[in-house]
Write an enzyme that holds these catalytic residues in place. Structure first.
Site, PDB file in Angstrom:
ATOM      1  N   LYS A  53      -0.498   4.742   4.861  1.00  0.00           N
ATOM      2  CA  LYS A  53      -1.401   3.869   5.279  1.00  0.00           C
ATOM      3  C   LYS A  53      -0.831   3.622   6.677  1.00  0.00           C
ATOM      4  O   LYS A  53       0.430   3.244   6.875  1.00  0.00           O
ATOM      5  CB  LYS A  53      -1.287   2.465   4.485  1.00  0.00           C
ATOM      6  N   HIS A  60       0.771  -1.247  -0.116  1.00  0.00           N
ATOM      7  CA  HIS A  60       0.045   0.088  -0.086  1.00  0.00           C
ATOM      8  C   HIS A  60       0.869   1.186  -0.053  1.00  0.00           C
ATOM      9  O   HIS A  60       2.169   1.141   0.219  1.00  0.00           O
ATOM     10  CB  HIS A  60      -0.753   0.121   1.126  1.00  0.00           C
TER      11      HIS A  60
HETATM   12  N1  NDP Z   1     -12.899  -1.145   2.921  1.00  0.00           N
HETATM   13  C1  NDP Z   1     -12.099  -0.545   2.060  1.00  0.00           C
HETATM   14  O1  NDP Z   1     -12.506  -0.995   0.862  1.00  0.00           O
HETATM   15  C2  NDP Z   1     -10.868   0.599   2.196  1.00  0.00           C
HETATM   16  C3  NDP Z   1     -10.759   1.082   3.439  1.00  0.00           C
HETATM   17  N2  NDP Z   1      -9.846   1.954   3.767  1.00  0.00           N
HETATM   18  C4  NDP Z   1      -9.785   2.391   4.854  1.00  0.00           C
HETATM   19  O2  NDP Z   1     -10.336   3.520   4.967  1.00  0.00           O
HETATM   20  C5  NDP Z   1      -9.527   4.381   6.102  1.00  0.00           C
HETATM   21  C6  NDP Z   1      -9.323   5.782   5.771  1.00  0.00           C
HETATM   22  O3  NDP Z   1      -8.360   5.609   4.722  1.00  0.00           O
HETATM   23  P1  NDP Z   1      -7.815   7.064   3.894  1.00  0.00           P
HETATM   24  O4  NDP Z   1      -8.888   7.812   3.222  1.00  0.00           O
HETATM   25  O5  NDP Z   1      -6.809   6.384   3.133  1.00  0.00           O
HETATM   26  O6  NDP Z   1      -7.217   7.664   5.335  1.00  0.00           O
HETATM   27  P2  NDP Z   1      -7.018   9.471   5.317  1.00  0.00           P
HETATM   28  O7  NDP Z   1      -5.989   9.552   6.430  1.00  0.00           O
HETATM   29  O8  NDP Z   1      -6.926   9.974   3.980  1.00  0.00           O
HETATM   30  O9  NDP Z   1      -8.583   9.954   5.737  1.00  0.00           O
HETATM   31  C7  NDP Z   1      -8.948   9.685   7.258  1.00  0.00           C
HETATM   32  C8  NDP Z   1     -10.018  10.579   7.368  1.00  0.00           C
HETATM   33  O10 NDP Z   1     -10.659  10.334   8.654  1.00  0.00           O
HETATM   34  C9  NDP Z   1     -10.789  11.474   9.491  1.00  0.00           C
HETATM   35  N3  NDP Z   1     -10.572  11.065  10.989  1.00  0.00           N
HETATM   36  C10 NDP Z   1      -9.642  10.498  11.336  1.00  0.00           C
HETATM   37  N4  NDP Z   1      -9.542  10.309  12.574  1.00  0.00           N
HETATM   38  C11 NDP Z   1     -10.730  10.944  12.928  1.00  0.00           C
HETATM   39  C12 NDP Z   1     -11.714  11.239  14.125  1.00  0.00           C
HETATM   40  N5  NDP Z   1     -11.223  10.926  15.258  1.00  0.00           N
HETATM   41  N6  NDP Z   1     -12.789  11.674  14.206  1.00  0.00           N
HETATM   42  C13 NDP Z   1     -13.281  12.426  12.867  1.00  0.00           C
HETATM   43  N7  NDP Z   1     -12.924  11.970  11.840  1.00  0.00           N
HETATM   44  C14 NDP Z   1     -11.412  11.257  11.849  1.00  0.00           C
HETATM   45  C15 NDP Z   1      -9.806  12.390   8.864  1.00  0.00           C
HETATM   46  O11 NDP Z   1      -9.902  13.701   8.987  1.00  0.00           O
HETATM   47  P3  NDP Z   1      -8.761  14.657   9.616  1.00  0.00           P
HETATM   48  O12 NDP Z   1      -8.425  15.148   8.292  1.00  0.00           O
HETATM   49  O13 NDP Z   1      -9.573  15.856  10.186  1.00  0.00           O
HETATM   50  O14 NDP Z   1      -7.863  13.956  10.482  1.00  0.00           O
HETATM   51  C16 NDP Z   1      -9.804  12.045   7.250  1.00  0.00           C
HETATM   52  O15 NDP Z   1     -11.004  12.673   6.961  1.00  0.00           O
HETATM   53  C17 NDP Z   1      -8.425   3.420   6.663  1.00  0.00           C
HETATM   54  O16 NDP Z   1      -8.612   2.646   7.718  1.00  0.00           O
HETATM   55  C18 NDP Z   1      -8.465   2.492   5.290  1.00  0.00           C
HETATM   56  O17 NDP Z   1      -7.576   1.364   5.529  1.00  0.00           O
HETATM   57  C19 NDP Z   1      -9.334   2.549   2.465  1.00  0.00           C
HETATM   58  C20 NDP Z   1      -9.575   2.124   1.317  1.00  0.00           C
HETATM   59  C21 NDP Z   1     -10.423   1.099   0.915  1.00  0.00           C
HETATM   60  O1  LIG Z   2      -5.696   2.101   3.527  1.00  0.00           O
HETATM   61  C1  LIG Z   2      -5.888   1.754   2.272  1.00  0.00           C
HETATM   62  O2  LIG Z   2      -5.730   2.459   1.234  1.00  0.00           O
HETATM   63  C2  LIG Z   2      -6.796   0.461   2.020  1.00  0.00           C
HETATM   64  N1  LIG Z   2      -7.227  -0.011   2.831  1.00  0.00           N
HETATM   65  C3  LIG Z   2      -7.953  -1.275   3.014  1.00  0.00           C
HETATM   66  C4  LIG Z   2      -7.172  -2.276   3.793  1.00  0.00           C
HETATM   67  O3  LIG Z   2      -6.525  -2.023   4.749  1.00  0.00           O
HETATM   68  O4  LIG Z   2      -7.281  -3.560   3.308  1.00  0.00           O
HETATM   69  C5  LIG Z   2      -8.336  -1.628   1.492  1.00  0.00           C
HETATM   70  C6  LIG Z   2      -7.551  -1.156   0.551  1.00  0.00           C
HETATM   71  O5  LIG Z   2      -6.470  -2.133   0.114  1.00  0.00           O
HETATM   72  C7  LIG Z   2      -6.872  -0.032   0.559  1.00  0.00           C
END
Ligand code: NDP
Ligand SMILES: O=C(O)C1=N[C@H](C(=O)O)C[C@H](O)C1
Length: 267
Positions: free
Chosen positions: A159, A155
Site C-alpha cells: 500500500k 494494510h
Molecule cells: N475504496 C475501497 O474500498 C478500496 C480502495 N482501494 C484503493 O484502490 C487503489 C488500488 O489498490 P490496489 O488494487 O491494491 O493497487 P494495485 O497497485 O494492485 O493496482 C493499481 C492499478 O492501477 C493502475 N494504474 C496505476 N497508475 C495508473 C495510471 N496513471 N494510469 C492508468 N492505470 C494506472 C495499475 O496499472 P499498472 O499495473 O499498469 O501500473 C494497476 O492496474 C488504491 O488507491 C487503494 O487504496 C483498495 C481497496 C479497497
Molecule cells: O489499499 C488498500 O488495500 C485499501 N485501501 C483503502 C483505504 O485506503 O482505506 C480501503 C481498504 O482498507 C484497502
C-alpha cells in the site's frame, strides 16, 4: 431490471482482478470491459487466463477503447483516476471510484466532474466500515470532553498512501460529530512533539506488512475505560462486491457526487 454493463479500469491490479470477478458473479451485472494501460503486456489476453473466475468472453483492452459500458469502476492511483474521470465525463458514463490518496485538488476535480455525470466515491466499499462511520460519531459524542481519540490502521506491504483513505474517513466522521475542523485536529506524527497531547486531537498511526487486507480501529480512551471499535476486512472481494453493488445503484441516478452510505441508505 436490465443488466448493468461494467467496465473496470486498472483491471490488472489487486482490486482490478477482484472487480473482474465481482462483475462476473453478481446477478444482473455483466463484465464488458477490462481496461489496462497501453503499455500493458496483457492487452488482448482473455481475463479468464489471469483470474479463472472472471468472464471468459472478455479480453484486456486499452483504456481509450471504451464501448458497450453502462458504469465504469476505478480503483487505481490518483494520476490514473484523473485521466479515467476525464474519459468518463467525455463519454457521459457514470463512475464508481475507490482510489484513495487523493489531494484536495483531486477532490475538487471529482466535485466538478459530478456536475456532468453521477459518481459514487467511497474510501471503503464494505458494509462494516460504512456502519462504523456512524458508530464512531455516537462514541465520539457520548463521552465527555475528557476523551482521547486515536485511529490505527494496518494494510499489506504494497500500500502506497498513508494513513489509509478509510482511516481519514473515520477521522473526518468523528471531527464532523465533534464540530471540529479535521485538518486542524489531525496529528500524523508525534516524533517532533515535546508536549503532552491535547484532547482536541485525532491521532493516526499506521502499520504496513505482509498480506493484511485492511484493518481499522478507532480508540476512545478516557480515565478508567476505553472503547475500541474495530473493522477487519479479510478479502478484497468485500470491496469489489460493494463497488459492483454501488454501480447497480448508480446506473440511473441523476448527476451528483454520492458515497457508499448513500448506496446503503445509512444517512
Ligand atoms: N475504496 C475501497 O474500498 C478500496 C480502495 N482501494 C484503493 O484502490 C487503489 C488500488 O489498490 P490496489 O488494487 O491494491 O493497487 P494495485 O497497485 O494492485 O493496482 C493499481 C492499478 O492501477 C493502475 N494504474 C496505476 N497508475 C495508473 C495510471 N496513471 N494510469 C492508468 N492505470 C494506472 C495499475 O496499472 P499498472 O499495473 O499498469 O501500473 C494497476 O492496474 C488504491 O488507491 C487503494 O487504496 C483498495 C481497496 C479497497
Ligand atoms: O489499499 C488498500 O488495500 C485499501 N485501501 C483503502 C483505504 O485506503 O482505506 C480501503 C481498504 O482498507 C484497502
Amino acid at each position: 431490471m436490465t443488466t448493468n454493463r461494467i467496465g473496470v479500469f486498472g483491471a490488472n491490479g489487486r482490486m482490478g482482478l477482484a472487480l473482474l470477478e465481482a462483475a462476473t458473479i453478481k446477478e444482473q451485472t455483466q463484465l464488458t470491459g477490462a481496461y489496462v494501460r497501453s503499455s500493458s503486456s496483457l492487452l488482448g489476453i482473455n481475463v479468464n487466463q489471469v483470474n479463472s473466475a472472471a468472464d471468459n468472453s472478455v479480453s484486456f483492452s486499452e483504456e481509450t477503447t471504451i464501448d458497450n459500458v453502462d458504469v465504469l469502476i476505478d480503483f487505481t492511483l490518483p494520476a490514473g483516476m484523473k485521466n479515467h474521470l476525464k474519459t468518463a465525463v467525455a463519454q457521459k458514463i457514470p463512475m464508481v471510484i475507490g482510489t484513495t490518496g487523493l489531494t484536495s485538488d483531486d477532490m475538487a476535480l471529482l466535485h466538478d466532474a459530478a456536475k456532468h455525470i453521477p459518481i459514487v466515491f467511497a474510501r471503503n466499499y464494505s458494509v462494516g466500515v460504512n456502519v462504523l462511520l456512524n458508530l464512531v460519531q455516537t462514541a465520539a459524542t457520548k463521552f465527555g470532553d475528557d476523551l482521547d481519540i486515536e485511529i490505527f490502521e494496518a494494510h499489506h506491504r504494497h500500500k502506497i498512501d498513508a494513513p489509509s483513505g478509510t482511516a481519514l474517513a473515520i477521522g473526518e466522521s468523528i471531527a464532523q460529530a465533534k464540530g471540529w475542523d479535521h485538518d486542524e485536529v489531525a496529528v500524523y506524527d508525534r516524533s517532533q512533539v515535546e508536549t503532552a497531547k491535547s484532547q482536541n486531537e485525532i491521532g493516526y498511526s499506521v502499520l504496513r506488512g505482509g498480506d493484511i487486507v485492511g484493518e481499522h480501529t478507532a480508540y476512545f480512551a478516557t480515565m478508567g475505560e476505553r472503547l475500541e471499535l474495530t473493522h477487519k476486512a479479510s478479502s478484497r472481494m468485500t470491496f469489489a462486491l460493494g463497488a459492483v453493488r454501488a454501480a447497480s445503484w448508480l446506473k440511473n441516478k441523476p448527476v451528483g457526487l454520492y458515497d457508499m452510505q448513500d448506496v446503503l441508505d445509512l444517512k
